[in-house]
Design a protein around this motif. Structure first.
Motif, PDB file in Angstrom:
ATOM      1  N   PHE A   8     -18.218  -6.635  -7.558  1.00  0.00           N
ATOM      2  CA  PHE A   8     -17.660  -6.295  -8.872  1.00  0.00           C
ATOM      3  C   PHE A   8     -17.910  -7.441  -9.843  1.00  0.00           C
ATOM      4  CE2 PHE A   8     -14.879  -2.962  -7.104  1.00  0.00           C
ATOM      5  CZ  PHE A   8     -14.789  -3.378  -5.786  1.00  0.00           C
TER       6      PHE A   8
ATOM      7  N   GLY B 131      -6.813   4.009  -0.834  1.00  0.00           N
ATOM      8  CA  GLY B 131      -8.167   3.968  -0.289  1.00  0.00           C
ATOM      9  C   GLY B 131      -9.242   3.573  -1.278  1.00  0.00           C
ATOM     10  N   ALA B 132      -8.841   3.056  -2.425  1.00  0.00           N
ATOM     11  CA  ALA B 132      -9.807   2.662  -3.449  1.00  0.00           C
ATOM     12  C   ALA B 132      -9.795   1.149  -3.616  1.00  0.00           C
ATOM     13  CB  ALA B 132      -9.471   3.335  -4.771  1.00  0.00           C
ATOM     14  N   ASN B 133     -10.866   0.611  -4.227  1.00  0.00           N
ATOM     15  CA  ASN B 133     -10.946  -0.837  -4.397  1.00  0.00           C
ATOM     16  C   ASN B 133     -11.164  -1.278  -5.834  1.00  0.00           C
ATOM     17  OD1 ASN B 133     -13.646  -0.203  -4.743  1.00  0.00           O
ATOM     18  ND2 ASN B 133     -14.193  -0.762  -2.652  1.00  0.00           N
TER      19      ASN B 133
ATOM     20  N   LYS C 280     -19.509  -2.127 -10.935  1.00  0.00           N
ATOM     21  CA  LYS C 280     -19.242  -2.178  -9.496  1.00  0.00           C
ATOM     22  C   LYS C 280     -20.497  -1.763  -8.745  1.00  0.00           C
ATOM     23  CE  LYS C 280     -16.655   0.445  -6.001  1.00  0.00           C
ATOM     24  NZ  LYS C 280     -15.620   1.484  -5.786  1.00  0.00           N
TER      25      LYS C 280
ATOM     26  N   THR D  82     -15.299  -7.313  -1.896  1.00  0.00           N
ATOM     27  CA  THR D  82     -14.261  -6.776  -1.028  1.00  0.00           C
ATOM     28  C   THR D  82     -14.237  -7.550   0.284  1.00  0.00           C
ATOM     29  OG1 THR D  82     -15.896  -5.145  -0.329  1.00  0.00           O
ATOM     30  CG2 THR D  82     -14.226  -4.403  -1.884  1.00  0.00           C
TER      31      THR D  82
ATOM     32  N   GLY E 133     -12.873  -3.329   3.109  1.00  0.00           N
ATOM     33  CA  GLY E 133     -13.617  -2.448   2.219  1.00  0.00           C
ATOM     34  C   GLY E 133     -12.825  -1.733   1.161  1.00  0.00           C
ATOM     35  N   ASN E 134     -12.139  -0.684   1.549  1.00  0.00           N
ATOM     36  CA  ASN E 134     -11.516   0.162   0.539  1.00  0.00           C
ATOM     37  C   ASN E 134     -10.069  -0.213   0.265  1.00  0.00           C
ATOM     38  OD1 ASN E 134     -13.672   1.789  -0.171  1.00  0.00           O
ATOM     39  ND2 ASN E 134     -13.410   3.042   1.649  1.00  0.00           N
ATOM     40  N   THR E 135      -9.886  -1.430  -0.206  1.00  0.00           N
ATOM     41  CA  THR E 135      -8.590  -1.860  -0.714  1.00  0.00           C
ATOM     42  C   THR E 135      -8.842  -2.749  -1.920  1.00  0.00           C
ATOM     43  OG1 THR E 135      -8.305  -3.997   0.387  1.00  0.00           O
ATOM     44  CG2 THR E 135      -7.785  -2.020   1.671  1.00  0.00           C
ATOM     45  N   GLY E 136      -7.776  -3.039  -2.633  1.00  0.00           N
ATOM     46  CA  GLY E 136      -7.878  -3.927  -3.783  1.00  0.00           C
ATOM     47  C   GLY E 136      -7.717  -5.387  -3.424  1.00  0.00           C
ATOM     48  N   LYS E 137      -7.817  -5.722  -2.155  1.00  0.00           N
ATOM     49  CA  LYS E 137      -7.712  -7.120  -1.721  1.00  0.00           C
ATOM     50  C   LYS E 137      -9.065  -7.789  -1.901  1.00  0.00           C
ATOM     51  CE  LYS E 137      -6.331  -6.245   2.444  1.00  0.00           C
ATOM     52  NZ  LYS E 137      -5.948  -6.591   3.840  1.00  0.00           N
ATOM     53  N   LEU E 138      -9.363  -8.101  -3.148  1.00  0.00           N
ATOM     54  CA  LEU E 138     -10.661  -8.678  -3.457  1.00  0.00           C
ATOM     55  C   LEU E 138     -10.634 -10.195  -3.334  1.00  0.00           C
ATOM     56  CD1 LEU E 138     -11.706  -6.592  -6.592  1.00  0.00           C
ATOM     57  CD2 LEU E 138     -11.885  -6.020  -4.164  1.00  0.00           C
TER      58      LEU E 138
ATOM     59  N   THR F 188      -4.267   0.095  -7.379  1.00  0.00           N
ATOM     60  CA  THR F 188      -5.395   0.969  -7.051  1.00  0.00           C
ATOM     61  C   THR F 188      -4.860   2.282  -6.505  1.00  0.00           C
ATOM     62  OG1 THR F 188      -5.582   0.252  -4.748  1.00  0.00           O
ATOM     63  CG2 THR F 188      -6.856  -0.974  -6.362  1.00  0.00           C
TER      64      THR F 188
ATOM     65  N   TYR G 281     -15.778  -8.501 -13.360  1.00  0.00           N
ATOM     66  CA  TYR G 281     -14.670  -8.245 -14.261  1.00  0.00           C
ATOM     67  C   TYR G 281     -14.762  -9.208 -15.443  1.00  0.00           C
ATOM     68  CZ  TYR G 281     -11.997  -5.346 -10.945  1.00  0.00           C
ATOM     69  OH  TYR G 281     -11.564  -4.342 -10.108  1.00  0.00           O
TER      70      TYR G 281
ATOM     71  N   GLN H 204       0.821  -1.214   0.000  1.00  0.00           N
ATOM     72  CA  GLN H 204       0.000   0.000   0.000  1.00  0.00           C
ATOM     73  C   GLN H 204       0.853   1.260   0.000  1.00  0.00           C
ATOM     74  OE1 GLN H 204      -2.529  -1.244   3.380  1.00  0.00           O
ATOM     75  NE2 GLN H 204      -4.232  -1.139   1.945  1.00  0.00           N
TER      76      GLN H 204
END
Lengths: 112, 115
Positions: free
Chosen positions: B34, A97-99, B49, B94, B98-103, A94, B36, A50
């Motif tokens: 999401f 703070g974005a997903n 999304k 997610t 929440g607000n990370t790209g760790k999907l 990303t 893709y 990050q």
């Protein structure tokens, strides 16, 4: 145009060798990720970062290593300790703070 | 823990027919969801999304998905399939952060479009 560049696209490795996959982004994104894709298994998270000089293990980090010395770069090393390295590897990024992930085109590693 | 299940690893439709790709999720917190798409030997591209602003989400290339909390589903649809829609589709959710790209991704559904 901004994007993520992965190289090489195809890579062949003999058993016992370490290989490094390159991932470079010019999107000015703070966070970067490595996912592994296997047929029928979707994508699984290997490592993520990050911020520069910091990274964390994902779900399947064993046998892999990473570094994050520059914001633009997040190389992945597949070590000889990875028992089943043949797979398609995807790098993504990303904004902070974005997903919403932006993906590179991937690198396909085959162990001979 | 969050998880995603895509029902059907392969779906085949005729050109012009309705496309329906199924996704069910499990989440302990309100999720971001999401879809893709991946074309052969390429990376993934975001189709759409869900962010809780609206239950019906419209995406690119004529696709849309409806969030149904009671059914924990987020199915992807397109009224009329085109040959260029042939690809692999992934549903993702997610994690609790929440607000990370760790999907967390589903296993994928390959869409075949027959002429």
């Amino acid at each position: 145009d901004g994007g993520i560049t992965q190289s090489p696209k195809y890579l062949f490795r003999k058993e016992g060798q370490n290989v490094t996959l390159s991932c470079e982004q010019n999107l000015n994104h703070d966070a970067m990720y490595w996912y592994r894709q296997d047929p029928g298994q979707g994508l699984r998270l290997i490592y993520y970062s990050q911020i520069v000089n910091d990274f964390q293990k994902g779900d399947i980090a064993e046998g892999y290593s990473v570094s994050r010395e520059k914001k633009e770069s997040f190389p992945l090393t597949v070590t000889s300790a990875q028992k089943n390295p043949t797979a398609f590897y995807l790098c993504a990024s990303t904004e902070a703070g974005a997903n919403v992930l932006t993906f590179g085109a991937g690198s396909r590693l085959t162990v001979l | 823990a969050q998880s995603v299940t895509q029902l059907g690893s392969h779906v085949s439709v005729s050109e012009g027919a309705l496309v329906l790709l199924r996704c069910n999720y499990s989440s302990s917190v309100p999720p971001y969801l999401f879809w893709y798409v991946q074309y052969p030997n390429q990376g993934l591209q975001l189709l759409l999304k869900y962010t809780s602003a609206a239950t019906l989400v419209k995406g690119i290339n004529g696709f849309e998905a409806e969030f149904k909390k009671s059914e924990t589903s987020f199915h992807l649809t397109k009224p009329s399939a085109h040959m260029s829609d042939a690809a692999e589709y992934f549903c993702a959710v997610t994690r609790s952060s929440g607000n990370t790209g760790k999907l967390i991704f589903g296993q994928g559904t390959t869409l075949q479009v027959k002429p």
